[in-house]
Design an enzyme around this catalytic site. Sequence first.
Site, mmCIF file in Angstrom:
data_model
loop_
_atom_site.group_PDB
_atom_site.id
_atom_site.type_symbol
_atom_site.label_atom_id
_atom_site.label_comp_id
_atom_site.label_asym_id
_atom_site.label_seq_id
_atom_site.Cartn_x
_atom_site.Cartn_y
_atom_site.Cartn_z
ATOM 1 N N VAL A 16 30.413 34.812 46.940
ATOM 2 C CA VAL A 16 30.000 35.840 45.971
ATOM 3 C C VAL A 16 28.961 36.784 46.577
ATOM 4 O O VAL A 16 28.986 37.997 46.337
ATOM 5 C CB VAL A 16 29.474 35.186 44.672
ATOM 6 N N LYS A 40 20.313 29.533 54.030
ATOM 7 C CA LYS A 40 19.842 28.196 54.383
ATOM 8 C C LYS A 40 20.251 27.802 55.808
ATOM 9 O O LYS A 40 19.457 27.286 56.579
ATOM 10 C CB LYS A 40 20.462 27.215 53.379
ATOM 11 N N LYS A 98 25.995 28.723 36.964
ATOM 12 C CA LYS A 98 26.199 28.141 35.621
ATOM 13 C C LYS A 98 25.636 26.729 35.496
ATOM 14 O O LYS A 98 25.132 26.349 34.447
ATOM 15 C CB LYS A 98 27.671 28.189 35.203
ATOM 16 N N GLU A 122 25.745 37.290 33.427
ATOM 17 C CA GLU A 122 27.130 37.538 33.001
ATOM 18 C C GLU A 122 28.130 36.858 33.943
ATOM 19 O O GLU A 122 29.175 36.363 33.501
ATOM 20 C CB GLU A 122 27.385 39.056 32.968
ATOM 21 N N GLY A 180 38.606 30.697 47.581
ATOM 22 C CA GLY A 180 37.224 30.915 47.135
ATOM 23 C C GLY A 180 37.053 30.806 45.632
ATOM 24 O O GLY A 180 36.071 31.294 45.083
ATOM 25 N N GLU A 183 34.492 25.397 43.174
ATOM 26 C CA GLU A 183 33.105 25.081 43.521
ATOM 27 C C GLU A 183 33.097 24.371 44.869
ATOM 28 O O GLU A 183 34.111 23.772 45.273
ATOM 29 C CB GLU A 183 32.505 24.147 42.457
ATOM 30 N N ASP A 194 32.419 22.197 35.195
ATOM 31 C CA ASP A 194 32.092 23.623 35.323
ATOM 32 C C ASP A 194 32.394 24.339 34.002
ATOM 33 O O ASP A 194 31.582 25.141 33.523
ATOM 34 C CB ASP A 194 32.904 24.233 36.477
ATOM 35 N N LYS A 198 29.735 26.277 31.417
ATOM 36 C CA LYS A 198 29.948 27.623 30.860
ATOM 37 C C LYS A 198 29.971 27.579 29.333
ATOM 38 O O LYS A 198 29.497 28.506 28.676
ATOM 39 C CB LYS A 198 31.251 28.203 31.400
HETATM 40 N N1 HSE Z 1 34.762 27.431 40.255
HETATM 41 C C1 HSE Z 1 34.643 28.419 39.237
HETATM 42 C C2 HSE Z 1 35.973 28.572 38.567
HETATM 43 C C3 HSE Z 1 34.184 29.718 39.827
HETATM 44 O O1 HSE Z 1 36.967 28.154 39.140
HETATM 45 O O2 HSE Z 1 36.038 29.090 37.455
HETATM 46 C C4 HSE Z 1 33.894 30.786 38.821
HETATM 47 O O3 HSE Z 1 32.856 30.391 37.964
#
Ligand code: HSE
Length: 423
Positions: A16, A40, A98, A122, A180, A183, A194, A198
Amino acid sequence: MTRTNITIGLFGFGVVGQGLHAVLERTPGLRARIGRIAVKDRSKSRPLPAELFTFDKNDLLDDPNLDVIVELIDNADDAYLIVKEALQKGKAVVSANKKMLAEHLPELIALQRTTGTPLLYEAAACASLPVIRNLEEYYDTGLLDSVEGIINGSTNYILTAMNRDGQPYAEALAKAQALGFAESNPALDVEGLDARNKLVLLLAHAFGLVAGPEKLLAVGIDRISPLAAAYAREQGLAIKLVAEARRLPEGGGIAAAVLPTLVASSHELANVHDEFNGLVTQSGFADRQFFLGRGAGAFPTASAVLSDLSALTYGYRYEYKKIQQNAHLTLAPDAAEVDVLVTFDDAYPPDEADFTQVHEQFRSARRGNYLTGTIGLGQLARAAWLRQPGVSVVRLAVPLRAAKTSANAQVIASKRVAAIQVD
Ligand code: HSE
């Protein structure tokens, strides 16, 4: 912050972060540029001049020339310390993290209030879809009944690849990682965690309800059994990972969960494919509205970061008005129920006593076992069998609904257990 030239201190230069750099290059109208990047890993070679990078977070946090901190790192604990310190130092923050936000939301809201410094995120929910600001601003009249959606791109990509293209699970997951979308720890995606993080953000902005992620039931796609997939196919239904938050009638509180769900082809979410996300809102007068867009990936996520940066230039901040307005609202999993399909091995059958009603039972040494039934959402979350090996739970239709009340408690008292069919 109400100026139009902004200099960004960027934390993280992964998928990102690099996406943000690329979209900023193509958005001269915003007049924002990256002043310094903290990373890092000292051993990675990077496509930008070395003097842009630092390994010391204080080089960004203490630099008076940097107006905004954009936090796009992977580690949620490190991200929390960075965001907290930035706010304390009066630097506006944009974050896409998130997990960090869901785990620390009450403190981060309080910190924004005490410091008067904004934190926008957002990009942390549904990537390119403008859901947070819409829920916060447009639906602020108390008329919102529910939000339900596909809010994880990787799992939707995997389910699409498996069901539409016949790809094996492992191959589809590897592709989601390579593109990409996933996670860095893809367990967060496939276990529904995840999406749950959210959902915490959606709950706060949709209903003003701030609840820790551990309070919400999340079942992932990693446990969908071949028998559950065959059941869906035979019924002509799509399996989607659906997050939902619904206001129960008569002040019954909020029911919320993330569950693999069988979705009819007539439902908006059935046609959300690949890494796209979709969110359906239901509200008084407006009825149903549907947001659709890319839910993962470098550019879609960077696009939401860009929008937050632009919002900061005109002084925008979340006011969290609904937290005061709806202070009485609580999560009420025991006031809601769902219809589920449970598939299981002989070793770990579900406890029928947990169900309000068992509709159908099927046993087959060849195909496997299943039952369908109605169960309280709270009861399902507490059920020990839910997490046993071989157990797969899929919701049979989208809306969560209010559990039967004492008015028709007789139906519950005389609950029907379906006869077992054997193949
Ligand atoms: N790993 C997350 C997804 C990335 O697949 O939705 C976007 O938040």
